[in-house]
Write a protein that holds these residues in place. Structure first.
Motif, mmCIF file in Angstrom:
data_model
loop_
_atom_site.group_PDB
_atom_site.id
_atom_site.type_symbol
_atom_site.label_atom_id
_atom_site.label_comp_id
_atom_site.label_asym_id
_atom_site.label_seq_id
_atom_site.Cartn_x
_atom_site.Cartn_y
_atom_site.Cartn_z
ATOM 1 N N GLY A 132 0.817 -1.205 0.000
ATOM 2 C CA GLY A 132 0.000 0.000 0.000
ATOM 3 C C GLY A 132 0.856 1.263 0.000
ATOM 4 O O GLY A 132 0.441 2.305 -0.489
ATOM 5 N N HIS A 133 2.066 1.157 0.554
ATOM 6 C CA HIS A 133 2.950 2.321 0.592
ATOM 7 C C HIS A 133 3.814 2.429 -0.654
ATOM 8 O O HIS A 133 4.496 3.417 -0.860
ATOM 9 C CB HIS A 133 3.857 2.257 1.818
ATOM 10 C CG HIS A 133 3.101 2.403 3.099
ATOM 11 N ND1 HIS A 133 2.943 1.379 3.992
ATOM 12 C CD2 HIS A 133 2.430 3.464 3.614
ATOM 13 C CE1 HIS A 133 2.225 1.797 5.017
ATOM 14 N NE2 HIS A 133 1.879 3.056 4.818
ATOM 15 N N LEU A 134 3.766 1.368 -1.445
ATOM 16 C CA LEU A 134 4.632 1.318 -2.616
ATOM 17 C C LEU A 134 4.319 2.441 -3.605
ATOM 18 O O LEU A 134 5.206 3.137 -4.086
ATOM 19 C CB LEU A 134 4.456 -0.039 -3.301
ATOM 20 C CG LEU A 134 5.314 -0.285 -4.512
ATOM 21 C CD1 LEU A 134 6.765 -0.404 -4.083
ATOM 22 C CD2 LEU A 134 4.897 -1.570 -5.216
ATOM 23 N N VAL A 158 8.709 12.872 3.760
ATOM 24 C CA VAL A 158 8.113 11.540 3.947
ATOM 25 C C VAL A 158 6.837 11.588 4.794
ATOM 26 O O VAL A 158 5.986 10.713 4.717
ATOM 27 C CB VAL A 158 9.158 10.573 4.562
ATOM 28 C CG1 VAL A 158 9.527 11.017 5.961
ATOM 29 C CG2 VAL A 158 8.664 9.140 4.568
ATOM 30 N N HIS A 159 6.688 12.621 5.588
ATOM 31 C CA HIS A 159 5.526 12.801 6.457
ATOM 32 C C HIS A 159 5.053 11.485 7.093
ATOM 33 O O HIS A 159 3.996 10.940 6.760
ATOM 34 C CB HIS A 159 4.365 13.468 5.710
ATOM 35 C CG HIS A 159 3.359 14.037 6.673
ATOM 36 N ND1 HIS A 159 3.575 15.187 7.383
ATOM 37 C CD2 HIS A 159 2.156 13.585 7.084
ATOM 38 C CE1 HIS A 159 2.544 15.425 8.175
ATOM 39 N NE2 HIS A 159 1.670 14.464 8.016
ATOM 40 N N LEU A 160 5.859 11.044 8.030
ATOM 41 C CA LEU A 160 5.584 9.770 8.701
ATOM 42 C C LEU A 160 4.346 9.824 9.574
ATOM 43 O O LEU A 160 4.052 10.850 10.185
ATOM 44 C CB LEU A 160 6.771 9.409 9.593
ATOM 45 C CG LEU A 160 8.105 9.212 8.905
ATOM 46 C CD1 LEU A 160 9.226 9.159 9.945
ATOM 47 C CD2 LEU A 160 8.093 7.942 8.065
ATOM 48 N N LEU A 358 -11.320 13.162 0.229
ATOM 49 C CA LEU A 358 -12.161 14.064 1.022
ATOM 50 C C LEU A 358 -11.338 14.754 2.109
ATOM 51 O O LEU A 358 -11.454 15.962 2.321
ATOM 52 C CB LEU A 358 -13.339 13.302 1.640
ATOM 53 C CG LEU A 358 -14.192 14.113 2.628
ATOM 54 C CD1 LEU A 358 -14.831 15.317 1.934
ATOM 55 C CD2 LEU A 358 -15.264 13.238 3.284
ATOM 56 N N HIS A 359 -10.507 13.969 2.760
ATOM 57 C CA HIS A 359 -9.637 14.526 3.808
ATOM 58 C C HIS A 359 -8.845 15.718 3.266
ATOM 59 O O HIS A 359 -8.776 16.776 3.884
ATOM 60 C CB HIS A 359 -8.701 13.426 4.320
ATOM 61 C CG HIS A 359 -7.529 13.925 5.099
ATOM 62 N ND1 HIS A 359 -7.637 14.370 6.401
ATOM 63 C CD2 HIS A 359 -6.229 14.092 4.768
ATOM 64 C CE1 HIS A 359 -6.441 14.776 6.823
ATOM 65 N NE2 HIS A 359 -5.579 14.611 5.857
ATOM 66 N N PHE A 360 -8.253 15.535 2.083
ATOM 67 C CA PHE A 360 -7.423 16.620 1.552
ATOM 68 C C PHE A 360 -8.248 17.794 1.051
ATOM 69 O O PHE A 360 -7.827 18.939 1.170
ATOM 70 C CB PHE A 360 -6.441 16.085 0.504
ATOM 71 C CG PHE A 360 -5.293 15.366 1.146
ATOM 72 C CD1 PHE A 360 -4.277 16.074 1.765
ATOM 73 C CD2 PHE A 360 -5.256 13.984 1.203
ATOM 74 C CE1 PHE A 360 -3.238 15.427 2.418
ATOM 75 C CE2 PHE A 360 -4.226 13.319 1.851
ATOM 76 C CZ PHE A 360 -3.205 14.042 2.463
ATOM 77 N N THR A 361 -9.424 17.519 0.530
ATOM 78 C CA THR A 361 -10.304 18.629 0.150
ATOM 79 C C THR A 361 -10.594 19.472 1.397
ATOM 80 O O THR A 361 -10.525 20.702 1.360
ATOM 81 C CB THR A 361 -11.628 18.085 -0.428
ATOM 82 O OG1 THR A 361 -11.316 17.244 -1.531
ATOM 83 C CG2 THR A 361 -12.533 19.211 -0.888
HETATM 84 N N1 ARG Z 1 0.383 7.877 7.096
HETATM 85 C C1 ARG Z 1 -0.740 8.030 6.234
HETATM 86 C C2 ARG Z 1 -1.339 6.671 5.888
HETATM 87 O O1 ARG Z 1 -0.668 5.656 5.994
HETATM 88 C C3 ARG Z 1 -0.402 8.734 4.953
HETATM 89 C C4 ARG Z 1 0.113 10.132 5.123
HETATM 90 C C5 ARG Z 1 -0.144 10.967 3.899
HETATM 91 N N2 ARG Z 1 0.305 12.341 4.009
HETATM 92 C C6 ARG Z 1 -0.359 13.291 4.681
HETATM 93 N N3 ARG Z 1 0.137 14.499 4.727
HETATM 94 N N4 ARG Z 1 -1.485 13.044 5.282
HETATM 95 O O2 ARG Z 1 -2.499 6.638 5.509
#
Ligand code: ARG
Length: 589
Positions: A132-134, A158-160, A358-361
């Motif tokens: 899923g992260h690929l 990378v926004h962990l 939706l979250h990003f909107t």
């Molecule tokens: N860690 C989140 C996930 O696994 C993804 C992060 C995406 N970036 C962000 N800025 N929300 O779903």
């Protein structure tokens, strides 16, 4: 160097003006009928309405005046009003020689370089990287590389996910396993150990065990989950012993994540995470309240984001839950506050699963409404689809489990190794090394060649094939050219490119010149798949030319050098383009 389309338009503009038409009509496209012409201008059709004339008359006016232009071998007006163009061979060769000798192969620098944040990767600390992260990693890396190469100031982050419930789960599982650790002794006043109380191997086992436990439908399971939630909350409120455990988790897990991303040839400029945004949350919430945007709704704090033009009603963005906990959106907003402070970017691109749209909107709208970013700020969400198995369901292991990224990579490498050994041109040892490069090309190209938003089927046989629209086919084309250049004694191949003599050569020349156009369009549209389409077309043109032309045995020295320079240029374009996809080429395969 300017794009060919713009150069042609540049010649036609004054002609349109001279004939009494607005020069804006002098727009030029690649011909969609390459059998008839190479480029075409359809401006006469559009102008016809404005000037109440027949399109063909306008086209004929323009053609008559442009006819002597040395840039064109042929320019003609065709019913109902197309202007068809073929380039002059000398001129085209000159353009290619320009590309050959200029930095970045003559790529045009942006008029206004922008500062761009690419938020991609998004791995969750202490959880294994899975397929899923690929996509986030592969697509984001390509977007980042494109922006950088084009001349923008790009910061890949990378926004962990490093601040969530997984931390509380691990803390509580650790307490159950090793209650003697000082972190669980309330009376402990000394220094906490430097050494982590677990290895990466243990950590990888602790999290799934804890997660499974918390999901059990028993009193024990529920109690464990509650403990984990409390621990998470305590961590987030700065409770020292848990913060110390968190630091250990971060250190151990990050080393492992870096290793994994390295093996994908994915590299971040910033290793920030949700935890870094926490200090900005209280101020952010206060600001949203002060501006009258945030209000209480059923105990939670929310901001409306609906707009009149929305096709369906969008729910408000929840900023704080009734229990006081901050949410995913809060964390992303606070991250924007931080990024504005640190980088003041012109543009944000988030490469995340499309199910988070939706979250990003919501986040983008709140950010603009609250003035966290200016109204002109570009904020893009590049949502990607799912990588499916042949059954059309999200890709799994043969046993039906979640596929770990490491395992996927090793399976692809094995398949690539088998294919390389079928050719038997290299030693087993070299084949192993080359298989890593070829395997990665299969994986990445298989992904990037699809439009990001689409789901696609991961088909290991097809992706690793040396034929068809695949990464290995592109690499094979490059390797083939490298071997031609080597056969000529490894000379630098820097003779001038001459006007083409055959159709296949001409086609290859024209394909090469699209480079500038394609790179700019792919970046503007945030569409790496356009680069894939281009390298595939260019590879086909190379192979057709190579098939048609005896380069090495050519007796006319200038001709031979011209051809060698041409294929070298093609190779350089191919290598540059795949570099932007995060793919390298081997020397042999
Ligand atoms: N860690 C989140 C996930 O696994 C993804 C992060 C995406 N970036 C962000 N800025 N929300 O779903």
């Amino acid at each position: 160097m300017k794009k060919i389309l713009d150069l042609i338009a540049g010649e036609l503009k004054p002609v349109f003006a001279e004939c009494g038409y607005d020069e804006a009509y002098a727009k030029v496209n690649l011909s969609n009928r390459p059998d008839l012409c190479e480029y075409q201008c359809n401006g006469a059709m559009a102008a016809a309405k404005a000037y109440r004339k027949k399109p063909i008359d306008i086209a004929s006016d323009v053609v008559e005046k442009a006819a002597g232009n040395p840039m064109f071998a042929e320019i003609s007006a065709v019913m109902p009003g197309f202007i068809n163009i073929r380039l002059n061979g000398e001129w085209l060769a000159g353009y290619l020689n320009g590309m050959r000798t200029q930095e970045k192969l003559g790529l045009e620098a942006p008029e206004q370089p922008e500062t761009l944040i690419v938020d991609y990767g998004g791995a969750n600390v202490a959880k294994p990287l899975h397929v899923g992260h690929l996509r986030a990693a592969i697509i984001g890396e390509s977007v980042k590389r494109m922006g950088k190469f084009l001349g923008h100031h790009v910061i890949g982050d990378v926004h962990l996910g490093d601040w969530g419930l997984q931390m509380g789960l691990i803390i509580e599982e650790l307490r159950d396993r090793k209650p003697e650790l000082p972190y669980f002794d309330e009376g402990f006043t000394g220094e906490y150990p430097q050494e982590a109380p677990f290895t990466i191997g243990e950590l990888e086992e602790i999290y799934p065990a804890a997660s499974a436990k918390s999901k059990e439908d028993t009193d024990e399971g529920r109690a464990f989950k509650e403990r984990a939630q409390t621990a998470t909350f305590k961590l987030q409120s700065g409770y020292k012993p848990y913060y110390a455990i968190w630091q250990h988790i971060m250190k151990v897990s990050l080393a492992d994540l870096k290793k994994n991303y390295d093996s994908l040839n994915v590299h971040f400029d910033l290793w920030k995470g949700e935890s870094d945004a926490q200090p900005y949350i209280p101020g952010l919430i206060q600001e949203l309240i002060d501006k009258g945007l945030a209000y209480e709704s059923q105990g939670a704090l929310v901001v409306d984001i609906a707009e009149e033009t929305d096709a369906k009603e969008l729910p408000p963005c929840i900023i704080r839950k009734s229990d006081g906990a901050a949410l995913y959106a809060t964390s992303d907003l606070a991250t924007i506050v931080e990024r504005e402070r640190d980088f003041h970017p012109d543009h944000y691109i988030y490469v995340v699963d499309k199910r988070q749209e939706l979250h990003f909107t919501q986040v983008f709208r709140v950010a603009k409404k609250a003035g966290i970013v200016g109204p002109e700020r570009k904020m893009d969400f590049l949502g990607f689809g799912t990588m499916n198995g042949r059954d059309g369901k999200p890709y799994k292991t043969r046993e039906g489990g979640v596929m770990r990224l490491e395992r996927l990579i090793s399976e692809v490498n094995e398949a690539a190794y088998q294919k390389i050994m079928e050719n038997r041109t290299v030693s087993e040892e070299e084949a192993r090394e080359t298989a890593k490069i070829v395997g990665l090309s299969a994986l990445k190209y298989g992904d990037l060649s699809n439009q990001a938003a689409k789901d696609y089927v991961f088909d290991i046989d097809r992706f690793t094939s040396f034929e068809g629209n695949t990464g290995p086919y592109i690499l094979y084309t490059i390797v083939r050219i490298k071997s031609i250049l080597n056969k000529d004694g490894g000379q630098p191949a820097d003779g001038a490119i001459l006007p083409s003599v055959t159709e296949a050569e001409r086609a290859l020349q024209l394909e090469i010149t699209k480079y500038n156009e394609v790179l700019n369009a792919s970046f503007d549209e945030i569409a790496p798949h356009k680069i894939c389409q281009y390298v595939y077309d260019l590879s086909n043109a190379c192979n057709r030319f190579y098939h048609d032309t005896r380069i090495i045995t050519e007796e006319n020295q200038a001709q031979k050098e011209s051809w060698l320079s041409l294929v070298r240029l093609a190779k350089d374009v191919l290598e540059t383009c795949i570099g932007l996809l995060g793919i390298d080429a081997p020397d042999r395969m």
